[in-house]
Scaffold this motif. Structure first.
Motif, short mmCIF file in Angstrom:
data_model
loop_
_atom_site.label_atom_id
_atom_site.label_comp_id
_atom_site.label_asym_id
_atom_site.label_seq_id
_atom_site.Cartn_x
_atom_site.Cartn_y
_atom_site.Cartn_z
N PRO A 130 40.41 -32.21 28.00
CA PRO A 130 41.73 -32.08 27.37
C PRO A 130 42.50 -30.86 27.89
CG PRO A 130 40.07 -31.18 25.92
CD PRO A 130 39.33 -31.77 27.09
N ILE A 131 43.77 -30.78 27.51
CA ILE A 131 44.60 -29.60 27.77
C ILE A 131 44.70 -28.81 26.47
CG2 ILE A 131 46.90 -28.76 28.37
CD1 ILE A 131 47.25 -31.25 30.11
N GLN A 132 44.53 -27.53 26.60
CA GLN A 132 44.66 -26.66 25.42
C GLN A 132 46.09 -26.12 25.34
OE1 GLN A 132 43.13 -22.41 25.02
NE2 GLN A 132 41.59 -23.52 23.80
N TYR A 133 46.71 -26.29 24.16
CA TYR A 133 48.07 -25.81 23.94
C TYR A 133 48.06 -24.69 22.91
CZ TYR A 133 49.59 -30.11 26.27
OH TYR A 133 49.79 -31.13 27.19
N ASN A 134 48.94 -23.73 23.11
CA ASN A 134 49.10 -22.62 22.18
C ASN A 134 50.59 -22.50 21.85
OD1 ASN A 134 48.52 -19.00 22.32
ND2 ASN A 134 48.89 -20.32 20.59
N VAL A 135 50.93 -22.85 20.61
CA VAL A 135 52.33 -22.82 20.14
C VAL A 135 52.54 -21.53 19.36
CG1 VAL A 135 54.11 -23.98 18.79
CG2 VAL A 135 52.37 -25.32 20.01
N GLN A 136 53.55 -20.76 19.74
CA GLN A 136 53.85 -19.50 19.06
C GLN A 136 55.31 -19.48 18.61
OE1 GLN A 136 52.78 -16.49 21.99
NE2 GLN A 136 50.77 -16.23 21.02
N VAL A 137 55.51 -19.04 17.38
CA VAL A 137 56.86 -18.81 16.85
C VAL A 137 56.89 -17.38 16.33
CG1 VAL A 137 58.62 -19.53 15.20
CG2 VAL A 137 57.08 -21.25 16.19
N SER A 138 57.95 -16.66 16.69
CA SER A 138 58.04 -15.24 16.34
C SER A 138 59.45 -14.93 15.84
CB SER A 138 57.73 -14.37 17.57
OG SER A 138 57.97 -13.00 17.31
N THR A 139 59.55 -13.88 15.06
CA THR A 139 60.87 -13.41 14.62
C THR A 139 61.44 -12.35 15.57
OG1 THR A 139 59.80 -11.80 13.17
CG2 THR A 139 60.44 -13.92 12.20
N THR A 140 60.71 -12.05 16.65
CA THR A 140 61.21 -11.11 17.66
C THR A 140 61.10 -11.76 19.03
OG1 THR A 140 59.00 -10.11 17.84
CG2 THR A 140 60.57 -9.06 16.34
N PRO A 141 62.03 -11.46 19.94
CA PRO A 141 61.99 -12.10 21.26
C PRO A 141 60.80 -11.71 22.11
CG PRO A 141 63.72 -10.43 21.17
CD PRO A 141 63.20 -10.60 19.77
N ASP A 142 60.13 -10.59 21.79
CA ASP A 142 58.95 -10.19 22.55
C ASP A 142 57.66 -10.73 21.95
OD1 ASP A 142 58.79 -8.67 20.28
OD2 ASP A 142 58.76 -6.72 21.30
N PHE A 143 57.77 -11.54 20.90
CA PHE A 143 56.64 -12.21 20.27
C PHE A 143 55.61 -11.23 19.71
CE2 PHE A 143 58.74 -15.48 22.59
CZ PHE A 143 58.55 -16.64 21.84
N THR A 144 56.10 -10.13 19.20
CA THR A 144 55.22 -9.17 18.54
C THR A 144 55.15 -9.39 17.03
OG1 THR A 144 57.04 -7.59 18.36
CG2 THR A 144 55.57 -7.39 20.28
N ALA A 145 55.98 -10.29 16.51
CA ALA A 145 55.99 -10.58 15.06
C ALA A 145 55.81 -12.08 14.87
CB ALA A 145 57.28 -10.08 14.42
N LEU A 146 54.60 -12.55 15.12
CA LEU A 146 54.33 -13.99 15.06
C LEU A 146 54.31 -14.49 13.62
CD1 LEU A 146 51.48 -14.35 17.72
CD2 LEU A 146 53.89 -14.97 17.99
N VAL A 147 54.97 -15.62 13.39
CA VAL A 147 54.88 -16.31 12.11
C VAL A 147 54.11 -17.61 12.26
CG1 VAL A 147 56.97 -15.28 11.17
CG2 VAL A 147 57.14 -17.41 12.46
N LEU A 148 53.85 -18.00 13.50
CA LEU A 148 53.02 -19.17 13.79
C LEU A 148 52.32 -18.95 15.12
CD1 LEU A 148 52.17 -22.11 13.07
CD2 LEU A 148 54.11 -22.88 14.45
N ASP A 149 50.99 -19.16 15.14
CA ASP A 149 50.20 -19.02 16.36
C ASP A 149 49.12 -20.09 16.31
OD1 ASP A 149 49.13 -18.17 18.73
OD2 ASP A 149 48.28 -16.31 17.94
N SER A 150 49.44 -21.29 16.79
CA SER A 150 48.58 -22.45 16.62
C SER A 150 48.02 -22.90 17.97
CB SER A 150 49.37 -23.59 15.97
OG SER A 150 48.59 -24.75 15.86
N ILE A 151 46.70 -23.14 18.01
CA ILE A 151 46.02 -23.60 19.22
C ILE A 151 45.37 -24.97 18.94
CG2 ILE A 151 44.17 -23.13 20.87
CD1 ILE A 151 44.61 -20.15 20.37
N PHE A 152 45.59 -25.93 19.83
CA PHE A 152 44.97 -27.24 19.67
C PHE A 152 44.77 -27.87 21.05
CE2 PHE A 152 49.52 -27.86 19.69
CZ PHE A 152 49.72 -28.99 20.47
N ASP A 153 43.89 -28.86 21.11
CA ASP A 153 43.62 -29.61 22.34
C ASP A 153 44.28 -30.98 22.25
OD1 ASP A 153 42.12 -27.53 23.30
OD2 ASP A 153 40.20 -28.38 22.66
N ALA A 154 44.73 -31.49 23.40
CA ALA A 154 45.32 -32.83 23.46
C ALA A 154 44.93 -33.47 24.78
CB ALA A 154 46.83 -32.76 23.32
#
Length: 349
Positions: free
Chosen positions: A61-85
């Protein structure tokens, strides 16, 4: 590394590609492309993304890492999800509500079993809608109704159905005490199931909850009142509002009083707890202390204010200085009968 070592290393990499069934022509740049809601306010607290991983080869599979942050440098993550597809094109449904009214950015990284990886460009900024907004009545300077059961209206931002629906608990309060309460409301409107008192200042609040326990409570910006058109039959002083004061929307506290008979002489004073005069409200600078039968202190007809600025106290003494925070008394007197007292809580400035 010498030339022979370099040839050996690249030869080993090529053998790995060939073992994976890749022709040399497939050796190309690795790219991740993310398609999501466009610029501006997101349509939902749980938006959906479409992710395409290009150039990572057929190994699965391919491993994906989805990140959502409140800062453009991604130092304040509100979502950090890893899954395989097992696919290079995947639909990503965010199922955790993003922070209310936050500005967010997202990106996705992908990595194959052979170690090939890529990171998408950052998308953003996007604005998350407010989880809960009170619509009406919600004027910061107050609202008035001529019906005893006004309709209360609010709005929530959509969420994906797998974590919804929203449920609501509502309170209508007066002087900080609950007057009406309703739980488990499913609609975004509510009409009180009993008549509210006329000439009384009310506030309201709503708590919106999701089945997983996620919730938010929002309070009305101002108060609302039920007006009573007929002339009063009794002379009396109502509880001042807002109380405590000042609030974010109103710097003063408002006094309402009724006069039941024409020609009644009225005085209204603010006292400290020792009984010392702090400021005289009525008679005011105009010297008027005798009133016709009627209701006083309300905002003028046609305005959205609940308050007549002639009958307010802004937390200052007679000499204009601001008094100390604390509890004060409003004393209301007429020519006959004992005085009426109301407690005032001044938060200070």
């Amino acid at each position: 590394m010498n030339a022979r070592g370099a040839v050996t290393r690249w030869g080993a990499i090529l053998l790995l590609w060939l073992a994976a069934g890749l022709a040399p022509s497939a050796l190309r740049a690795q790219v991740v492309i993310v398609d999501g809601p466009g610029q501006g306010v997101l349509p939902s607290l749980t938006p959906a993304l479409q992710v395409r991983a290009i150039g990572l080869g057929p190994a699965r599979p391919i491993q994906y890492n989805v990140q959502v942050s409140t800062t453009p440098d991604f130092t304040a993550l509100v979502l950090d999800s890893i899954f395989d597809a097992a696919d290079s094109v995947v639909a990503v449904q965010i199922t955790r509500p993003l922070p209310s009214e936050a500005t967010v950015f997202w990106r996705v990284a992908a990595r194959s079993m052979l170690g090939l990886q890529a990171l998408s460009n950052s998308s953003g900024p996007r604005q998350v809608p407010a989880w809960l907004s009170l619509i009406a009545p919600n004027s910061p300077i107050g609202n008035a109704f001529d019906i005893r059961r006004p309709l209360l209206v609010w709005r929530v931002a959509p969420v994906v159905s797998t974590i919804g629906p929203w449920r609501f608990d509502l309170e209508i309060t007066t002087a900080g005490r609950p007057e009406v309460a309703a739980t488990g409301v499913r609609d975004t409107t509510f009409r009180p199931f009993s008549d509210l008192q006329a000439n009384t200042s009310y506030r309201w609040n709503v708590r919106a909850s999701l089945p997983d326990g996620t919730n938010i409570r929002v309070y009305s910006q101002g108060s609302f009142v039920i007006t009573d058109p007929p002339l009063p039959t009794t002379t009396l002083l109502y509880q001042n509002f807002p109380n405590p004061f000042p609030s974010a929307a109103t710097p003063s506290t408002c006094f309402w009083f009724d006069v039941g008979q024409t020609g009644v002489s009225v005085s209204l004073d603010v006292l400290d707890l020792r009984g010392n005069l702090v400021k005289r409200i009525v008679p005011a600078d105009d010297g008027v202390g005798r009133f016709d039968a009627g209701r006083y202190g309300r905002g003028a007809p046609g305005t959205s204010s609940n308050c007549d600025n002639r009958f307010v106290w802004d937390g200052t003494a007679a000499d204009g200085r601001t008094v100390a925070p604390g509890v004060y008394l409003a004393r209301f007197r007429t020519a006959s009968g004992p005085p009426t007292y109301r407690k005032i809580v001044f938060n200070g400035r």
